[in-house]
Design an enzyme around this catalytic site. Structure first.
Site, PDB file in Angstrom:
ATOM      1  N   ASN A 140     -12.828 -39.767  12.796  1.00  0.00           N
ATOM      2  CA  ASN A 140     -12.461 -39.943  14.259  1.00  0.00           C
ATOM      3  C   ASN A 140     -11.393 -40.671  14.713  1.00  0.00           C
ATOM      4  O   ASN A 140     -10.542 -40.500  15.567  1.00  0.00           O
ATOM      5  CB  ASN A 140     -13.616 -40.098  15.032  1.00  0.00           C
ATOM      6  CG  ASN A 140     -13.329 -40.253  16.552  1.00  0.00           C
ATOM      7  OD1 ASN A 140     -12.981 -39.159  17.033  1.00  0.00           O
ATOM      8  ND2 ASN A 140     -13.551 -41.414  16.924  1.00  0.00           N
ATOM      9  N   ASP A 238     -18.978 -39.821  10.378  1.00  0.00           N
ATOM     10  CA  ASP A 238     -19.078 -40.830  11.607  1.00  0.00           C
ATOM     11  C   ASP A 238     -18.544 -40.374  12.793  1.00  0.00           C
ATOM     12  O   ASP A 238     -17.498 -39.694  12.753  1.00  0.00           O
ATOM     13  CB  ASP A 238     -18.395 -42.075  11.164  1.00  0.00           C
ATOM     14  CG  ASP A 238     -18.753 -43.209  12.159  1.00  0.00           C
ATOM     15  OD1 ASP A 238     -19.901 -43.686  12.310  1.00  0.00           O
ATOM     16  OD2 ASP A 238     -17.724 -43.587  12.823  1.00  0.00           O
ATOM     17  N   GLU A 270     -22.986 -37.510  12.564  1.00  0.00           N
ATOM     18  CA  GLU A 270     -23.497 -38.482  13.575  1.00  0.00           C
ATOM     19  C   GLU A 270     -23.234 -37.938  14.970  1.00  0.00           C
ATOM     20  O   GLU A 270     -22.126 -37.895  15.195  1.00  0.00           O
ATOM     21  CB  GLU A 270     -23.046 -39.606  13.092  1.00  0.00           C
ATOM     22  CG  GLU A 270     -23.710 -40.677  14.020  1.00  0.00           C
ATOM     23  CD  GLU A 270     -22.880 -41.980  14.159  1.00  0.00           C
ATOM     24  OE1 GLU A 270     -23.259 -42.971  14.393  1.00  0.00           O
ATOM     25  OE2 GLU A 270     -21.524 -41.861  14.127  1.00  0.00           O
TER      26      GLU A 270
END
Length: 443
Positions: A140, A238, A270
């Site tokens: 990200n 993540d 996540e």
């Protein structure tokens, strides 16, 4: 007092005795031989159980796979982010805090956990032991925007946080969501239920990648494909909530099938719970893979610190996503530091909770091992340059995954895996429960 809990050590002693009997009576672990290229043929354990060895270095993961995880029947090991990250020898949170590994500088496989060669050797060792390898993938964002120009990563790569410049990838300013440009705030996320802010602004001042751009997607996919080419079987991804679902789907579409089994890599996403916006809830993301079940972990804590008789009502809990689509856990590195779930600090309650998660048919169960900590930001055991030391169980490291009781329960989980329901759930009192999984196992 007739309703007082028996001492935990006695509860644990009786449970361990039962687990040992069960383990001794199990049928041998069934292995599955998978189709793969001739140079990479492996036989992998037929198991959905993952050992999460968070921030263990590659040499230590290799040893764990060979000596413990493979023989016990674990299906996979989850490892910490392997890409080059920022090195923070003198941060305000101490020397080389654990969160360094979540601030990428480049996609080189040179990190505080070991070299590219050591990483590749670890994957091979785990495969030879029958264990898949899942990588914690940080896609990200890159490192924090508060890191000044000239800050270096563990492979020596320099970058500028304020300049949104990461030449070792390379990424430049146009590859990021930036305040006043494509982020609708001054930089941070002010409203955690606003999808535009959550997906296009900076999480904890981390430089947020412009994943709408195909050139950015290509670079992220190239990193994931590099890992797949080395034998990686899947990813714990993540901060997925901070990437638009269509963007992440487009990235995954560029990722190759696994080398060992020739199938799509496993994906566990996540997505922190708590959003009231349906578009930001975990169940909204299951089209791209499984999701981490934070609500389940929190519910487990509530019952093991209250009445385990309430575990009979798990199907009625307000969980993050359907059981078939979740990666189940008692804790992870974020939650244990916030006290939201059980951790090793809870002693036998923590051990018993892991037994339950391995026994109960909810999601794909995992067991977490990391390092002991007293400061929530402290470094794992490491040398003066931040490179993580070899794991020595009991000397700053937690090794629940290697314990006799947990190994027995991994075998129990594998043996009962085909039965997805619980029968004859019996609560003797607040402290004693039992149930069975068809005719495969009773606990």
């Amino acid at each position: 007092m007739p309703n007082a809990k028996p001492p935990l050590r006695n509860r644990l002693r009786h449970f361990l005795a039962g687990a040992a009997v069960l383990a001794a009576g199990l049928t041998p672990l069934t292995a599955v031989t998978t189709a793969a290229p001739a140079h990479a043929a492996v036989t992998l354990n037929d198991s959905e159980v993952t050992a999460n060895l968070w921030e263990w270095n590659w040499k230590s993961v290799s040893a764990a796979c060979t000596n413990h995880l493979g023989p016990a029947g674990y299906g996979a090991v989850q490892v910490a982010p392997p890409q080059e990250s920022v090195s923070l020898p003198n941060s305000s949170d101490g020397v080389h805090p654990w969160y360094e590994v979540y601030q990428p500088v480049s996609y080189k496989l040179e990190s505080r956990l070991g070299t590219r060669q050591q990483f590749a050797a670890m994957v091979t060792a785990c495969h030879n032991a029958g264990v898949r390898v899942y990588v914690d993938a940080v896609v990200n964002h890159m490192a924090g925007v508060n890191n000044p120009a000239g800050t270096k990563g563990y492979a020596g790569s320099e970058f500028s946080g304020p300049g949104y410049s990461f030449p070792a990838v390379p990424y430049g300013a146009g590859d990021f969501h930036r305040p006043g440009d494509n982020c609708p705030t001054s930089g941070g996320i002010n409203d955690w239920n606003n999808e535009a802010q959550v997906t296009s602004c900076e999480l904890l001042q981390l430089a947020d990648l412009y994943t709408e751009k195909d050139s950015v997607r290509d670079k992220i996919a190239a990193y994931l494909n590099d890992l797949v080419g080395l034998g990686v079987d899947g990813f714990r991804v993540d901060a997925v909530k901070h990437i638009k679902k269509d963007d992440f789907a487009a990235i995954l579409a560029k990722v190759n099938n696994t080398v060992s089994e020739g199938r799509r890599p496993y994906v566990a996403q996540e997505i922190f719970d708590g959003a009231s916006n349906d578009a930001l809830k975990a169940r909204a993301f299951i089209g791209n893979g499984d999701v981490l079940d934070f609500a389940y972990a929190k519910g487990i804590k509530a019952q093991f610190q209250g009445s385990i008789a309430n575990l009979a009502t798990v199907p009625g809990w307000n969980l993050d996503a359907p059981g078939a689509n979740v990666f189940a856990m008692v804790t992870n590195h974020d939650l244990e530091r916030d006290g939201a779930v059980l951790s090793y600090k809870n002693g036998t309650d923590y051990v018993l909770a892991n037994y339950f998660v391995l026994a109960y048919p909810h999601g794909k169960p995992s067991v977490y091992d990391s390092f002991a900590w007293s400061n929530r930001n402290q470094s794992p055991p490491a040398d003066g340059n931040g490179y993580v030391s070899d794991t020595v169980c009991g000397s700053g490291w937690n090794c629940l995954t290697q314990s006799t009781g947990i190994k027995g329960m991994v075998g129990w989980a594998n043996t009962t895996r085909s039965v997805k329901t619980v029968s004859d759930f019996k609560a003797v009192n607040d402290n004693v429960i039992g149930f069975r999984r068809g005719d495969r196992g009773w606990i």
